[in-house]
Motif scaffolding. Structure first.
Motif, mmCIF file in Angstrom:
data_model
loop_
_atom_site.group_PDB
_atom_site.id
_atom_site.type_symbol
_atom_site.label_atom_id
_atom_site.label_comp_id
_atom_site.label_asym_id
_atom_site.label_seq_id
_atom_site.Cartn_x
_atom_site.Cartn_y
_atom_site.Cartn_z
ATOM 1 N N SER A 135 0.857 -1.178 0.000
ATOM 2 C CA SER A 135 0.000 0.000 0.000
ATOM 3 C C SER A 135 0.898 1.236 0.000
ATOM 4 C CB SER A 135 -0.889 -0.027 1.243
ATOM 5 O OG SER A 135 -1.685 1.122 1.318
ATOM 6 N N PHE A 136 0.611 2.176 -0.902
ATOM 7 C CA PHE A 136 1.468 3.354 -1.028
ATOM 8 C C PHE A 136 0.645 4.624 -1.213
ATOM 9 C CE2 PHE A 136 3.888 -0.256 -2.598
ATOM 10 C CZ PHE A 136 5.093 -0.112 -1.937
ATOM 11 N N LYS A 137 1.254 5.727 -0.790
ATOM 12 C CA LYS A 137 0.689 7.064 -0.970
ATOM 13 C C LYS A 137 1.741 7.858 -1.727
ATOM 14 C CE LYS A 137 -1.235 10.789 1.844
ATOM 15 N NZ LYS A 137 -1.552 11.195 3.223
ATOM 16 N N ALA A 138 1.338 8.537 -2.813
ATOM 17 C CA ALA A 138 2.316 9.224 -3.663
ATOM 18 C C ALA A 138 1.945 10.679 -3.915
ATOM 19 C CB ALA A 138 2.422 8.494 -4.995
ATOM 20 N N LEU A 139 2.982 11.520 -3.943
ATOM 21 C CA LEU A 139 2.879 12.901 -4.402
ATOM 22 C C LEU A 139 3.801 13.002 -5.604
ATOM 23 C CD1 LEU A 139 2.232 15.944 -4.275
ATOM 24 C CD2 LEU A 139 4.132 16.167 -2.672
ATOM 25 N N ILE A 140 3.245 13.374 -6.758
ATOM 26 C CA ILE A 140 4.017 13.427 -7.997
ATOM 27 C C ILE A 140 3.866 14.815 -8.601
ATOM 28 C CG2 ILE A 140 4.385 12.368 -10.254
ATOM 29 C CD1 ILE A 140 2.330 10.154 -8.645
ATOM 30 N N VAL A 141 4.995 15.454 -8.891
ATOM 31 C CA VAL A 141 5.014 16.782 -9.500
ATOM 32 C C VAL A 141 5.691 16.653 -10.859
ATOM 33 C CG1 VAL A 141 5.746 19.176 -9.235
ATOM 34 C CG2 VAL A 141 5.194 17.822 -7.204
ATOM 35 N N SER A 142 4.946 16.983 -11.918
ATOM 36 C CA SER A 142 5.489 16.825 -13.265
ATOM 37 C C SER A 142 4.919 17.879 -14.218
ATOM 38 C CB SER A 142 5.159 15.432 -13.812
ATOM 39 O OG SER A 142 5.541 15.308 -15.157
ATOM 40 N N CYS A 143 5.757 18.348 -15.115
ATOM 41 C CA CYS A 143 5.310 19.273 -16.165
ATOM 42 C C CYS A 143 4.332 18.585 -17.117
ATOM 43 C CB CYS A 143 6.508 19.799 -16.952
ATOM 44 S SG CYS A 143 7.579 20.883 -16.004
ATOM 45 N N GLN A 144 4.379 17.261 -17.183
ATOM 46 C CA GLN A 144 3.478 16.523 -18.064
ATOM 47 C C GLN A 144 2.017 16.648 -17.631
ATOM 48 O OE1 GLN A 144 4.538 12.511 -19.073
ATOM 49 N NE2 GLN A 144 6.696 13.015 -19.333
ATOM 50 N N GLU B 178 3.504 -2.581 -11.849
ATOM 51 C CA GLU B 178 3.608 -2.516 -10.387
ATOM 52 C C GLU B 178 2.231 -2.524 -9.719
ATOM 53 O OE1 GLU B 178 7.343 -1.120 -12.147
ATOM 54 O OE2 GLU B 178 5.261 -0.627 -12.547
ATOM 55 N N LEU B 179 1.253 -1.872 -10.347
ATOM 56 C CA LEU B 179 -0.081 -1.791 -9.751
ATOM 57 C C LEU B 179 -0.757 -3.157 -9.655
ATOM 58 C CD1 LEU B 179 -1.434 1.542 -11.275
ATOM 59 C CD2 LEU B 179 -0.720 1.110 -8.921
ATOM 60 N N LYS B 180 -0.320 -4.107 -10.443
ATOM 61 C CA LYS B 180 -0.864 -5.468 -10.355
ATOM 62 C C LYS B 180 -0.485 -6.121 -9.024
ATOM 63 C CE LYS B 180 -0.806 -6.206 -15.308
ATOM 64 N NZ LYS B 180 -0.172 -6.913 -16.432
ATOM 65 N N GLU B 181 0.590 -5.632 -8.412
ATOM 66 C CA GLU B 181 1.094 -6.200 -7.157
ATOM 67 C C GLU B 181 0.729 -5.372 -5.933
ATOM 68 O OE1 GLU B 181 2.653 -9.140 -7.362
ATOM 69 O OE2 GLU B 181 2.466 -9.029 -9.548
ATOM 70 N N ILE B 182 0.127 -4.207 -6.164
ATOM 71 C CA ILE B 182 -0.170 -3.272 -5.078
ATOM 72 C C ILE B 182 -1.636 -3.383 -4.673
ATOM 73 C CG2 ILE B 182 -0.325 -0.821 -4.484
ATOM 74 C CD1 ILE B 182 2.073 -0.339 -6.317
ATOM 75 N N HIS B 183 -1.872 -3.426 -3.376
ATOM 76 C CA HIS B 183 -3.236 -3.511 -2.845
ATOM 77 C C HIS B 183 -3.942 -2.150 -2.901
ATOM 78 C CE1 HIS B 183 -6.566 -4.650 -0.274
ATOM 79 N NE2 HIS B 183 -6.295 -3.632 0.500
ATOM 80 N N ALA B 184 -3.237 -1.083 -2.541
ATOM 81 C CA ALA B 184 -3.829 0.254 -2.524
ATOM 82 C C ALA B 184 -2.787 1.280 -2.957
ATOM 83 C CB ALA B 184 -4.345 0.592 -1.130
ATOM 84 N N PHE B 185 -3.227 2.245 -3.781
ATOM 85 C CA PHE B 185 -2.321 3.283 -4.266
ATOM 86 C C PHE B 185 -3.076 4.604 -4.310
ATOM 87 C CE2 PHE B 185 -0.172 5.695 -7.687
ATOM 88 C CZ PHE B 185 1.106 5.684 -7.176
ATOM 89 N N GLU B 186 -2.673 5.529 -3.445
ATOM 90 C CA GLU B 186 -3.274 6.858 -3.387
ATOM 91 C C GLU B 186 -2.295 7.833 -4.021
ATOM 92 O OE1 GLU B 186 -4.234 10.204 0.035
ATOM 93 O OE2 GLU B 186 -4.218 8.094 0.607
ATOM 94 N N GLN B 187 -2.798 8.659 -4.939
ATOM 95 C CA GLN B 187 -1.891 9.583 -5.606
ATOM 96 C C GLN B 187 -2.421 11.008 -5.618
ATOM 97 O OE1 GLN B 187 -1.910 9.249 -10.076
ATOM 98 N NE2 GLN B 187 -2.918 7.308 -9.628
ATOM 99 N N LYS B 188 -1.476 11.946 -5.486
ATOM 100 C CA LYS B 188 -1.761 13.368 -5.623
ATOM 101 C C LYS B 188 -0.843 13.853 -6.723
ATOM 102 C CE LYS B 188 -2.282 17.634 -3.086
ATOM 103 N NZ LYS B 188 -2.325 18.234 -1.759
ATOM 104 N N THR B 189 -1.423 14.438 -7.771
ATOM 105 C CA THR B 189 -0.645 14.864 -8.927
ATOM 106 C C THR B 189 -0.729 16.378 -9.069
ATOM 107 O OG1 THR B 189 -2.584 14.393 -10.309
ATOM 108 C CG2 THR B 189 -0.902 12.681 -10.175
ATOM 109 N N LEU B 190 0.435 17.012 -9.134
ATOM 110 C CA LEU B 190 0.499 18.469 -9.224
ATOM 111 C C LEU B 190 1.445 18.903 -10.337
ATOM 112 C CD1 LEU B 190 0.976 19.304 -5.428
ATOM 113 C CD2 LEU B 190 -1.157 19.434 -6.717
ATOM 114 N N THR B 191 1.169 20.085 -10.895
ATOM 115 C CA THR B 191 2.131 20.711 -11.793
ATOM 116 C C THR B 191 3.169 21.413 -10.919
ATOM 117 O OG1 THR B 191 0.952 22.819 -11.882
ATOM 118 C CG2 THR B 191 0.313 21.132 -13.517
ATOM 119 N N PRO B 192 4.325 21.768 -11.475
ATOM 120 C CA PRO B 192 5.314 22.497 -10.669
ATOM 121 C C PRO B 192 4.758 23.792 -10.072
ATOM 122 C CG PRO B 192 6.366 21.594 -12.599
ATOM 123 C CD PRO B 192 4.877 21.359 -12.771
ATOM 124 N N ASP B 193 3.931 24.528 -10.826
ATOM 125 C CA ASP B 193 3.334 25.765 -10.307
ATOM 126 C C ASP B 193 2.407 25.485 -9.130
ATOM 127 O OD1 ASP B 193 4.673 27.369 -12.123
ATOM 128 O OD2 ASP B 193 2.977 27.527 -13.506
#
Length: 86
Positions: free
Chosen positions: A34-43, A63-78
């Motif tokens: 189980s993972f929690k992610a913060l990802i900042v990308s220009c994409q 990887e998600l096939k092996e993960i039970h839970a995945f929480e993500q927060k996606t932001l632009t650099p700004d």
């Protein structure tokens, strides 16, 4: 396949050209991944939340096939800079 926070972080940095990635292993007692992610990308510029999450999910498809839970927060650099200054 053993999925670790480090593996996820490295893959997101490389494939999404992320400028910042934080991965927290939130697995209780390490019985299921189980993972929690913060990802900042220009994409993420100009993309709605669903498209951003699809980019991340596509990057981590194996990887998600092996993960039970995945929480993500996606932001632009700004967005990330504004959030940090609050």
């Amino acid at each position: 396949m053993v999925v670790t926070a480090e593996v996820l972080r490295d893959k997101l940095l490389k494939e999404l050209e992320a400028v910042h990635v934080e991965i927290e292993d939130t697995s209780p007692n390490r019985c299921a991944a189980s993972f929690k992610a913060l990802i900042v990308s220009c994409q993420f510029e100009g993309k709605p939340l669903l498209q951003r999450h699809r980019l991340v999910n596509g990057c981590l498809a194996a990887e998600l096939k092996e993960i039970h839970a995945f929480e993500q927060k996606t932001l632009t650099p700004d967005q990330w800079e504004k959030q940090k200054s609050q």
